[in-house]
Design a protein around this motif. Structure first.
Motif, PDB file in Angstrom:
ATOM      1  N   PRO A 191       0.830  -1.206   0.000  1.00  0.00           N
ATOM      2  CA  PRO A 191       0.000   0.000   0.000  1.00  0.00           C
ATOM      3  C   PRO A 191       0.865   1.256   0.000  1.00  0.00           C
ATOM      4  N   ALA A 192       0.274   2.359  -0.368  1.00  0.00           N
ATOM      5  CA  ALA A 192       0.994   3.634  -0.365  1.00  0.00           C
ATOM      6  C   ALA A 192       1.550   3.897   1.031  1.00  0.00           C
ATOM      7  N   ASP A 193       2.656   4.635   1.063  1.00  0.00           N
ATOM      8  CA  ASP A 193       3.321   4.880   2.343  1.00  0.00           C
ATOM      9  C   ASP A 193       2.366   5.384   3.407  1.00  0.00           C
ATOM     10  N   ARG A 194       1.754   6.492   3.136  1.00  0.00           N
ATOM     11  CA  ARG A 194       0.817   7.060   4.095  1.00  0.00           C
ATOM     12  C   ARG A 194      -0.122   7.976   3.348  1.00  0.00           C
ATOM     13  N   THR A 195      -1.295   8.049   3.837  1.00  0.00           N
ATOM     14  CA  THR A 195      -2.239   9.014   3.302  1.00  0.00           C
ATOM     15  C   THR A 195      -2.014  10.304   4.076  1.00  0.00           C
ATOM     16  N   PRO A 196      -1.824  11.402   3.366  1.00  0.00           N
ATOM     17  CA  PRO A 196      -1.586  12.648   4.103  1.00  0.00           C
ATOM     18  C   PRO A 196      -2.812  13.041   4.925  1.00  0.00           C
ATOM     19  N   GLY A 197      -2.556  13.646   6.037  1.00  0.00           N
ATOM     20  CA  GLY A 197      -3.639  14.105   6.899  1.00  0.00           C
ATOM     21  C   GLY A 197      -4.313  15.327   6.314  1.00  0.00           C
ATOM     22  N   PRO A 198      -5.316  15.809   6.990  1.00  0.00           N
ATOM     23  CA  PRO A 198      -6.011  16.991   6.478  1.00  0.00           C
ATOM     24  C   PRO A 198      -5.084  18.204   6.487  1.00  0.00           C
ATOM     25  N   GLY A 199      -5.245  19.019   5.462  1.00  0.00           N
ATOM     26  CA  GLY A 199      -4.446  20.231   5.368  1.00  0.00           C
ATOM     27  C   GLY A 199      -4.943  21.294   6.329  1.00  0.00           C
ATOM     28  N   PRO A 200      -4.211  22.389   6.459  1.00  0.00           N
ATOM     29  CA  PRO A 200      -4.606  23.441   7.403  1.00  0.00           C
ATOM     30  C   PRO A 200      -5.944  24.070   7.028  1.00  0.00           C
ATOM     31  N   GLU A 201      -6.254  24.158   5.717  1.00  0.00           N
ATOM     32  CA  GLU A 201      -7.535  24.742   5.311  1.00  0.00           C
ATOM     33  C   GLU A 201      -8.692  23.884   5.812  1.00  0.00           C
ATOM     34  N   HIS A 202      -8.530  22.590   5.713  1.00  0.00           N
ATOM     35  CA  HIS A 202      -9.571  21.664   6.164  1.00  0.00           C
ATOM     36  C   HIS A 202      -9.792  21.805   7.671  1.00  0.00           C
ATOM     37  N   THR A 203      -8.705  21.874   8.399  1.00  0.00           N
ATOM     38  CA  THR A 203      -8.791  21.994   9.853  1.00  0.00           C
ATOM     39  C   THR A 203      -9.485  23.292  10.254  1.00  0.00           C
ATOM     40  N   VAL A 204      -9.147  24.382   9.573  1.00  0.00           N
ATOM     41  CA  VAL A 204      -9.770  25.681   9.866  1.00  0.00           C
ATOM     42  C   VAL A 204     -11.262  25.628   9.547  1.00  0.00           C
ATOM     43  N   LEU A 205     -11.614  25.021   8.423  1.00  0.00           N
ATOM     44  CA  LEU A 205     -13.021  24.918   8.035  1.00  0.00           C
ATOM     45  C   LEU A 205     -13.812  24.088   9.044  1.00  0.00           C
ATOM     46  N   VAL A 206     -13.278  22.973   9.456  1.00  0.00           N
ATOM     47  CA  VAL A 206     -13.970  22.120  10.433  1.00  0.00           C
ATOM     48  C   VAL A 206     -14.143  22.867  11.751  1.00  0.00           C
ATOM     49  N   GLU A 207     -13.123  23.569  12.172  1.00  0.00           N
ATOM     50  CA  GLU A 207     -13.229  24.343  13.419  1.00  0.00           C
ATOM     51  C   GLU A 207     -14.302  25.420  13.304  1.00  0.00           C
ATOM     52  N   ALA A 208     -14.368  26.096  12.153  1.00  0.00           N
ATOM     53  CA  ALA A 208     -15.398  27.117  11.946  1.00  0.00           C
ATOM     54  C   ALA A 208     -16.790  26.480  11.926  1.00  0.00           C
ATOM     55  N   LEU A 209     -16.920  25.332  11.268  1.00  0.00           N
ATOM     56  CA  LEU A 209     -18.215  24.645  11.238  1.00  0.00           C
ATOM     57  C   LEU A 209     -18.673  24.252  12.640  1.00  0.00           C
ATOM     58  N   ARG A 210     -17.745  23.869  13.482  1.00  0.00           N
ATOM     59  CA  ARG A 210     -18.088  23.485  14.858  1.00  0.00           C
ATOM     60  C   ARG A 210     -18.680  24.646  15.655  1.00  0.00           C
ATOM     61  N   GLN A 211     -18.350  25.858  15.251  1.00  0.00           N
ATOM     62  CA  GLN A 211     -18.837  27.030  15.974  1.00  0.00           C
ATOM     63  C   GLN A 211     -20.250  27.425  15.560  1.00  0.00           C
ATOM     64  N   LEU A 212     -20.755  26.848  14.462  1.00  0.00           N
ATOM     65  CA  LEU A 212     -22.108  27.157  14.013  1.00  0.00           C
ATOM     66  C   LEU A 212     -23.128  26.389  14.842  1.00  0.00           C
ATOM     67  N   PRO A 213     -24.344  26.928  14.982  1.00  0.00           N
ATOM     68  CA  PRO A 213     -25.405  26.136  15.609  1.00  0.00           C
ATOM     69  C   PRO A 213     -25.632  24.855  14.792  1.00  0.00           C
ATOM     70  N   GLU A 214     -26.058  23.812  15.449  1.00  0.00           N
ATOM     71  CA  GLU A 214     -26.170  22.501  14.806  1.00  0.00           C
ATOM     72  C   GLU A 214     -27.034  22.524  13.547  1.00  0.00           C
ATOM     73  N   ALA A 215     -28.176  23.194  13.584  1.00  0.00           N
ATOM     74  CA  ALA A 215     -29.076  23.213  12.421  1.00  0.00           C
ATOM     75  C   ALA A 215     -28.412  23.896  11.227  1.00  0.00           C
ATOM     76  N   GLN A 216     -27.698  24.988  11.468  1.00  0.00           N
ATOM     77  CA  GLN A 216     -27.005  25.683  10.376  1.00  0.00           C
ATOM     78  C   GLN A 216     -25.865  24.820   9.841  1.00  0.00           C
ATOM     79  N   ARG A 217     -25.116  24.219  10.754  1.00  0.00           N
ATOM     80  CA  ARG A 217     -23.993  23.363  10.357  1.00  0.00           C
ATOM     81  C   ARG A 217     -24.503  22.203   9.506  1.00  0.00           C
ATOM     82  N   GLN A 218     -25.605  21.592   9.925  1.00  0.00           N
ATOM     83  CA  GLN A 218     -26.166  20.475   9.183  1.00  0.00           C
ATOM     84  C   GLN A 218     -26.596  20.906   7.777  1.00  0.00           C
ATOM     85  N   ALA A 219     -27.250  22.046   7.674  1.00  0.00           N
ATOM     86  CA  ALA A 219     -27.695  22.533   6.368  1.00  0.00           C
ATOM     87  C   ALA A 219     -26.506  22.822   5.456  1.00  0.00           C
ATOM     88  N   VAL A 220     -25.480  23.473   5.978  1.00  0.00           N
ATOM     89  CA  VAL A 220     -24.293  23.811   5.179  1.00  0.00           C
ATOM     90  C   VAL A 220     -23.578  22.544   4.717  1.00  0.00           C
TER      91      VAL A 220
END
Length: 164
Positions: free
Chosen positions: A86-115
């Motif tokens: 198998p390939a050596d390793r799958t790269p982890g999430p990039g910094p943009e992904h991490t920032v986006l996930v953190e921002a999504l976590r700050q949204l109310p659940e209903a808004q986050r779910q819709a987005v």
């Protein structure tokens, strides 16, 4: 062979055959699996099963063949993996992904779910409404508010002000 006769045969022979196959395979769980599979096959032919001279030997033979077959499949799989590692390793999430996930976590659940459903799962407003049980107008409002909140959370000016 009646069901009662087969049950009695199973109760007496199963532990003994599992012990024998455990000695062969070195894996108690594997021994139980192959013996159980052999008994299932015997159950399917229970009408003529007792007519055979040595039903326990038949179960043991079938179980041993099943174990050998599993070994062969495992060995083929190992050879395949060795030749095509198998390939050596799958790269982890990039910094943009991490920032986006953190921002999504700050949204109310209903808004986050819709987005997430709209932008990441590519669902239409009607599909989101059906899935969440909300009216389409409510889904549109949640999307609008969620996008506005994400824009503020992800804007470069907001980040710089929070660092100061």
């Amino acid at each position: 062979m009646t069901e009662e006769e087969f049950d009695a045969f199973y109760a007496t022979a199963f532990p003994r055959i599992v012990g024998q196959l455990y000695a062969l395979t070195g894996d108690h769980g594997e021994a139980q699996d192959v013996v159980q599979e052999a008994f299932v096959r015997a159950w399917d032919r229970r009408g003529s099963f007792l007519a055979e001279e040595a039903p326990e030997a038949w179960i043991r033979t079938v179980a041993m063949r099943l174990a050998v077959s599993r070994w062969r499949r495992a060995r083929r799989w190992l050879e395949l993996v060795r030749h095509n590692p198998p390939a050596d390793r799958t790269p982890g999430p990039g910094p943009e992904h991490t920032v986006l996930v953190e921002a999504l976590r700050q949204l109310p659940e209903a808004q986050r779910q819709a987005v997430v459903l709209h932008h990441l799962c590519d669902l239409t407003i009607q599909q989101i409404a059906a899935e969440t049980g909300s009216p389409a107008g409510t889904v549109k409002a949640r999307l609008s508010r969620g996008r506005a909140a994400l824009a503020q959370l992800l804007s470069p000016e907001e980040k710089e002000e929070s660092r100061v």
